[in-house]
Design an enzyme around this catalytic site. Structure first.
Site, PDB file in Angstrom:
ATOM      1  N   GLU A 146      -9.816  -2.061   5.289  1.00  0.00           N
ATOM      2  CA  GLU A 146     -10.600  -1.817   6.487  1.00  0.00           C
ATOM      3  C   GLU A 146     -11.665  -2.874   6.680  1.00  0.00           C
ATOM      4  OE1 GLU A 146      -8.982   0.063   8.662  1.00  0.00           O
ATOM      5  OE2 GLU A 146      -8.247   1.520   7.806  1.00  0.00           O
ATOM      6  N   ASP A 185       0.852  -1.198   0.078  1.00  0.00           N
ATOM      7  CA  ASP A 185      -0.022   0.015   0.037  1.00  0.00           C
ATOM      8  C   ASP A 185       0.976   1.343   0.095  1.00  0.00           C
ATOM      9  OD1 ASP A 185       0.931  -0.648   2.627  1.00  0.00           O
ATOM     10  OD2 ASP A 185      -1.091  -1.068   3.299  1.00  0.00           O
ATOM     11  N   ASN A 231      -7.949  -3.178  14.460  1.00  0.00           N
ATOM     12  CA  ASN A 231      -9.307  -3.618  13.717  1.00  0.00           C
ATOM     13  C   ASN A 231      -9.297  -4.742  12.960  1.00  0.00           C
ATOM     14  OD1 ASN A 231      -8.277  -2.398  11.527  1.00  0.00           O
ATOM     15  ND2 ASN A 231      -9.668  -0.654  11.213  1.00  0.00           N
ATOM     16  N   HIS A 272      -7.617  -4.916  10.023  1.00  0.00           N
ATOM     17  CA  HIS A 272      -7.288  -4.708   8.563  1.00  0.00           C
ATOM     18  C   HIS A 272      -5.760  -5.149   8.223  1.00  0.00           C
ATOM     19  CE1 HIS A 272      -4.881  -0.711   9.754  1.00  0.00           C
ATOM     20  NE2 HIS A 272      -4.267  -1.676   9.212  1.00  0.00           N
TER      21      HIS A 272
END
Ligand code: F6R
Length: 245
Positions: free
Chosen positions: A143, A67, A136, A138
């Protein structure tokens, strides 16, 4: 799934670094899928040490990163390109023209994503994909969502990710709100997955991701469906998962 537990963060990095090193030795022209963040630093340190000792040759290796923040150039010290150069590529003999990171400076999201999908396809598949995990769940910047993504996407970062990443920026407002990320489908197509996690604050999500239900609300949980996953963590990050598996 194989799980290796290091006593601490450095030990975790040595185990993960040795696994990547083995890949490079067994297949010198392999494709490494790479990640940024705090977790891989000890892994990259291990790889640099092995290169400096003469044990590893990266000259035929290709890499694709997961990313990049949208809007940041590779010269920006918060960009993931900059991170990779500083923490790994500048210290080993990899051909930088064979290291790929999404183009954060491409303002046209559709174009940036298509181009990165083409790059990933052109390298012929990832041999081993290194992943960290967000609080979370990810992976890359995928996400929690109602569905699993396929190819490269432009995503809006969640507040939880902005909060987690603001430590690297002067102020929270400086954290980019969007990023280009490899999709879950692409990550799942890697031949091997190597997920690393460190610290007590990852213990809950590690248990959820690898011993809980498979759901796009916990994106890393999809890795339970991958045929070749290795998890490497320190004791703190694995404390809850190891009670459940
Ligand atoms: C980074 C990435 C992210 C991180 C995750 C964990 O390329 O894709 O998914 O792996 O946010 O970050 P750290 O390691 O900083 O806890």
């Amino acid at each position: 799934m194989k799980i290796y537990c290091g006593d601490n963060y450095e030990a975790m990095g040595r185990i993960a670094g040795n696994i990547i090193a083995a890949q490079v030795i067994l297949k010198p022209d392999c494709v490494l899928g790479l990640a940024t963040g705090s977790t891989p630093l000890s892994t990259y340190k291990t790889l640099v040490e092995k290169y400096e000792n003469g044990d590893l040759d990266f000259s035929k290796v290709t890499s694709v990163n997961l990313d990049e923040y949208k809007g940041l150039s590779g010269d920006n010290d918060q960009s993931y390109r900059y991170f990779m150069n500083t923490n790994l590529f500048n210290h080993i003999n990899i051909d930088k023209s064979r290291t790929f990171v999404p183009n954060g400076l491409e303002p046209d999201s559709e174009k940036a994503c298509k181009e990165y999908d083409a790059v990933v396809a052109s390298v012929g598949g990832v041999d081993i994909q290194l992943l960290g995990i967000g609080h979370n769940g990810h992976i890359a910047f995928n996400e929690p969502a109602p569905f699993f993504s396929k190819g490269t996407q432009c995503v809006d970062l969640t507040q939880s990710t902005i909060d987690a990443n603001k430590r690297f920026f002067e102020k929270e407002e400086d954290v980019p709100r969007q990023a280009y990320t490899m999709g879950i489908g692409t990550i799942m197509s890697a031949k091997k997955i190597l997920l690393i996690a460190a610290g007590e604050e990852k213990a809950d999500i590690m248990a959820k991701a690898f011993a809980g239900p498979i759901t796009p609300e916990v994106p890393a949980s999809v890795l339970q469906l991958h045929p070749d996953v290795t998890v490497v963590g320190d004791k703190a990050a694995l404390s809850k998962l190891l009670e459940l598996v």
